[in-house]
Design a protein around this motif. Structure first.
Motif, PDB file in Angstrom:
ATOM      1  N   LEU A 103       0.803  -1.231   0.000  1.00  0.00           N
ATOM      2  CA  LEU A 103       0.000   0.000   0.000  1.00  0.00           C
ATOM      3  C   LEU A 103       0.837   1.284   0.000  1.00  0.00           C
ATOM      4  N   GLY A 104       2.101   1.169   0.404  1.00  0.00           N
ATOM      5  CA  GLY A 104       2.893   2.365   0.669  1.00  0.00           C
ATOM      6  C   GLY A 104       2.991   3.355  -0.482  1.00  0.00           C
ATOM      7  N   LEU A 105       3.421   2.867  -1.644  1.00  0.00           N
ATOM      8  CA  LEU A 105       3.621   3.783  -2.767  1.00  0.00           C
ATOM      9  C   LEU A 105       2.283   4.307  -3.297  1.00  0.00           C
ATOM     10  N   ALA A 106       1.273   3.433  -3.262  1.00  0.00           N
ATOM     11  CA  ALA A 106      -0.055   3.879  -3.691  1.00  0.00           C
ATOM     12  C   ALA A 106      -0.557   4.989  -2.781  1.00  0.00           C
ATOM     13  N   ARG A 107      -0.226   4.858  -1.501  1.00  0.00           N
ATOM     14  CA  ARG A 107      -0.648   5.860  -0.522  1.00  0.00           C
ATOM     15  C   ARG A 107       0.058   7.198  -0.760  1.00  0.00           C
ATOM     16  N   ILE A 108       1.319   7.134  -1.121  1.00  0.00           N
ATOM     17  CA  ILE A 108       2.071   8.357  -1.417  1.00  0.00           C
ATOM     18  C   ILE A 108       1.391   9.129  -2.542  1.00  0.00           C
ATOM     19  N   ARG A 109       0.969   8.408  -3.575  1.00  0.00           N
ATOM     20  CA  ARG A 109       0.348   9.071  -4.729  1.00  0.00           C
ATOM     21  C   ARG A 109      -1.028   9.609  -4.388  1.00  0.00           C
ATOM     22  N   CYS A 110      -1.805   8.816  -3.666  1.00  0.00           N
ATOM     23  CA  CYS A 110      -3.194   9.208  -3.431  1.00  0.00           C
ATOM     24  C   CYS A 110      -3.318  10.153  -2.249  1.00  0.00           C
ATOM     25  N   GLU A 111      -2.829   9.716  -1.105  1.00  0.00           N
ATOM     26  CA  GLU A 111      -2.995  10.496   0.119  1.00  0.00           C
ATOM     27  C   GLU A 111      -2.010  11.653   0.172  1.00  0.00           C
ATOM     28  N   GLY A 112      -0.787  11.373  -0.221  1.00  0.00           N
ATOM     29  CA  GLY A 112       0.231  12.421  -0.193  1.00  0.00           C
ATOM     30  C   GLY A 112       0.081  13.398  -1.349  1.00  0.00           C
ATOM     31  N   GLN A 113      -0.555  12.905  -2.443  1.00  0.00           N
ATOM     32  CA  GLN A 113      -0.704  13.701  -3.676  1.00  0.00           C
ATOM     33  C   GLN A 113       0.662  14.055  -4.254  1.00  0.00           C
ATOM     34  N   PHE A 114       1.561  13.080  -4.220  1.00  0.00           N
ATOM     35  CA  PHE A 114       2.892  13.247  -4.786  1.00  0.00           C
ATOM     36  C   PHE A 114       3.064  12.265  -5.935  1.00  0.00           C
ATOM     37  N   ASP A 115       3.772  12.711  -6.968  1.00  0.00           N
ATOM     38  CA  ASP A 115       4.154  11.801  -8.054  1.00  0.00           C
ATOM     39  C   ASP A 115       5.450  11.103  -7.673  1.00  0.00           C
ATOM     40  N   LEU A 116       5.681   9.946  -8.265  1.00  0.00           N
ATOM     41  CA  LEU A 116       6.855   9.148  -7.906  1.00  0.00           C
ATOM     42  C   LEU A 116       7.754   8.895  -9.095  1.00  0.00           C
ATOM     43  N   GLU A 117       9.053   8.951  -8.848  1.00  0.00           N
ATOM     44  CA  GLU A 117      10.033   8.632  -9.881  1.00  0.00           C
ATOM     45  C   GLU A 117      11.114   7.776  -9.254  1.00  0.00           C
ATOM     46  N   LEU A 118      11.605   6.820 -10.025  1.00  0.00           N
ATOM     47  CA  LEU A 118      12.652   5.947  -9.515  1.00  0.00           C
ATOM     48  C   LEU A 118      13.912   6.145 -10.342  1.00  0.00           C
ATOM     49  N   HIS A 119      15.021   6.301  -9.653  1.00  0.00           N
ATOM     50  CA  HIS A 119      16.324   6.345 -10.318  1.00  0.00           C
ATOM     51  C   HIS A 119      17.176   5.276  -9.678  1.00  0.00           C
ATOM     52  N   ALA A 120      17.924   4.548 -10.491  1.00  0.00           N
ATOM     53  CA  ALA A 120      18.730   3.476  -9.913  1.00  0.00           C
ATOM     54  C   ALA A 120      20.084   3.399 -10.599  1.00  0.00           C
ATOM     55  N   THR A 121      21.079   3.094  -9.804  1.00  0.00           N
ATOM     56  CA  THR A 121      22.395   2.714 -10.308  1.00  0.00           C
ATOM     57  C   THR A 121      22.689   1.371  -9.646  1.00  0.00           C
ATOM     58  N   PRO A 122      23.673   0.632 -10.131  1.00  0.00           N
ATOM     59  CA  PRO A 122      23.893  -0.691  -9.549  1.00  0.00           C
ATOM     60  C   PRO A 122      23.997  -0.647  -8.026  1.00  0.00           C
ATOM     61  N   GLY A 123      23.118  -1.389  -7.376  1.00  0.00           N
ATOM     62  CA  GLY A 123      23.157  -1.492  -5.926  1.00  0.00           C
ATOM     63  C   GLY A 123      22.530  -0.332  -5.174  1.00  0.00           C
ATOM     64  N   ARG A 124      22.002   0.667  -5.863  1.00  0.00           N
ATOM     65  CA  ARG A 124      21.428   1.827  -5.182  1.00  0.00           C
ATOM     66  C   ARG A 124      20.142   2.244  -5.861  1.00  0.00           C
ATOM     67  N   VAL A 125      19.225   2.739  -5.061  1.00  0.00           N
ATOM     68  CA  VAL A 125      17.972   3.223  -5.622  1.00  0.00           C
ATOM     69  C   VAL A 125      17.618   4.549  -4.964  1.00  0.00           C
ATOM     70  N   ARG A 126      17.026   5.442  -5.739  1.00  0.00           N
ATOM     71  CA  ARG A 126      16.515   6.686  -5.178  1.00  0.00           C
ATOM     72  C   ARG A 126      15.078   6.843  -5.650  1.00  0.00           C
ATOM     73  N   MET A 127      14.178   6.951  -4.687  1.00  0.00           N
ATOM     74  CA  MET A 127      12.770   7.247  -5.003  1.00  0.00           C
ATOM     75  C   MET A 127      12.546   8.720  -4.732  1.00  0.00           C
ATOM     76  N   THR A 128      12.042   9.424  -5.720  1.00  0.00           N
ATOM     77  CA  THR A 128      11.760  10.846  -5.553  1.00  0.00           C
ATOM     78  C   THR A 128      10.268  11.082  -5.682  1.00  0.00           C
ATOM     79  N   ALA A 129       9.723  11.738  -4.691  1.00  0.00           N
ATOM     80  CA  ALA A 129       8.304  12.086  -4.702  1.00  0.00           C
ATOM     81  C   ALA A 129       8.207  13.600  -4.862  1.00  0.00           C
TER      82      ALA A 129
END
Lengths: 153, 157, 126
Positions: free
Chosen positions: B127-153
């Motif tokens: 539910l977490g990411l869905a909640r960010i979009r709906c309740e938080g009203q934030f869009d989500l983007e994912l950036h990744a390099t080997p072994g690392r991830v960054r989620m930006t809302a």
């Protein structure tokens, strides 16, 4: 991000000089430092509170305060700094306070307490003296930008 | 996302070991900070929700080594990003999940996630990411390099 | 004594869930790591007691619940699902009492209401 020498904790905040920003930040710092350096967390909390209060009270109300705190890996300690812009009169007063510090922090605090009755209502000027008893502090002035660095060990 | 050309002001940077006991403290601090900075109760609550869910995910699904949270402002937008080290398999799973999630508008995606939740293993909610979009009203983007991830809302202040 | 009345409160460091008559009251901040091990079993006991007592409605007061993480929302979803799977005569209504000024309560409970259909009602408290 993936270096062995990365500090255990880094907190960097550009906060507006408003009173209600202090407590949440101090609360986070207290909780975080309690995890890594529990014997230093209370002192850290005091230093953070006093430095931020001074920055809010005496800094430029239109410019943000830069707060930085780091718990290094490999050594038991907390390093922090608070930078803010201030009126030249305030900067001069701060420099005077620093110059008046004696070698013994307890004596400095006692002197600061003794002068309280001579100060206007609502002014204590105890903050720095209090911080001195909890941390090693230095002052850096660059025009109207004032930075107090503190090291707690 | 924010408009090209808007400068990005970094307001908060937190770097810490992804321990569960930080989650509430980080949420409370970021929520209060946003509320005071933007002088708006709602943005404080929305930021709190987004921060909590991003940090919780990083702690649950990361490798417990490092986590960095940034709270930034760009024009009228708030950017919250959480970066952590994790396995490449986890990044692939996350990328695929995000693609499915963003097929639907936020409220429909959240409704679908709630419907699906009960069929997941007990320890998962999905539910977490869905909640960010709906309740938080934030869009989500994912950036990744080997072994690392960054989620930006990113959301409106 | 009703089976529901016999359920002792769940009191954890950061949150609590207590049964008071036909009201289940949540307080604090529900953001634990594994609510499936703590919250879900408690709500299951409440559900089983409510069905055995033959209740038609249970009020769920979350007005003093400051925050709920998504993992804990799953526990509410499970609760709604247990009710829906009961034979029609054993189902009861979950009547959520919420705070209008708490954003997550409005959004998430609206979504749960869509999920639960006529088994879920959401009201705004004072």
């Amino acid at each position: 991000m993936a270096s062995e020498q990365q500090p255990t904790l880094v907190v960097r905040v550009a906060l507006q000089p408003v009173w209600n920003q202090i407590e949440p930040l101090q609360g986070y710092v207290l909780a975080a430092s309690n995890v890594h350096v529990p014997t230093l967390s209370e002192r850290t909390g005091i230093v953070v509170q006093e430095l931020l209060e001074n920055a809010v009270k005496y800094g430029d109300p239109g410019r943000s305060i830069d707060f930085w705190l780091q718990i290094p890996s490999g050594r038991r300690g907390v390093d922090l700094s608070v930078s803010n812009h201030a009126h030249p009169r305030r900067v001069a007063l701060l420099q005077q306070e620093f110059e008046a510090f004696g070698p013994n922090p307890k004596d400095t605090l006692a002197r600061a307490m003794q002068r309280l009755p001579r100060l206007p209502q609502g002014v204590s000027m105890l903050g720095l003296a209090r911080i001195m008893n909890e941390a090693a502090i230095t002052l850096k002035v660059d025009g109207r930008l004032v930075t107090v660095n503190a090291a707690i060990q | 996302m924010h408009t090209e050309g808007d400068s990005v002001d970094r307001m908060v940077q937190l770097r810490f070991r992804p321990l569960w006991l930080y989650v509430d403290e980080v949420r409370e601090f970021c929520g209060f900070f946003a509320r005071a900075t933007f002088r708006d109760e709602e943005i404080g609550q929305r930021v709190g929700i987004v921060v909590h869910e991003l940090v919780e995910n990083a702690i649950r699904y990361g490798d417990e080594k490092e986590l960095e949270l940034l709270l930034e402002r760009s024009g009228a937008r708030v950017l919250i990003s959480v970066a952590n080290t994790t396995s490449d398999e986890r990044v692939d799973t996350l990328r695929a999940y995000l693609a499915t999630l963003t097929e639907l508008p936020p409220d429909q995606a959240y409704a679908r996630a709630l419907q699906n939740a009960a069929s997941l293993p007990e320890t998962q909610s999905g539910l977490g990411l869905a909640r960010i979009r709906c309740e938080g009203q934030f869009d989500l983007e994912l950036h990744a390099t080997p072994g690392r991830v960054r989620m930006t809302a990113t959301g409106a202040a | 004594m009703s089976r529901l009345a016999a359920i002792s409160a769940l009191a954890e460091q950061s949150f609590g869930i207590a049964v008071d008559g036909q009201v289940v009251r949540f307080t604090g901040t529900l953001s634990i790591r594994n609510p499936s091990e703590v919250v879900t079993p408690f709500l299951r006991r409440v559900h089983d007691a409510a069905t055995r007592d033959g209740l038609k409605q249970l009020t769920v007061d979350i007005m003093q619940l400051r925050f709920m993480n998504s993992s804990s929302i799953r526990s509410l979803v499970d609760w709604v699902e247990w009710i829906r799977r009961e034979p029609e005569g054993k189902r009861y209504v979950l009547d959520f009492l919420t705070r209008p000024d708490v954003l997550w309560q409005k959004t998430t409970l609206t979504a749960i209401q869509s999920l639960g259909g006529e088994q879920v009602v959401v009201r705004r408290g004072q």
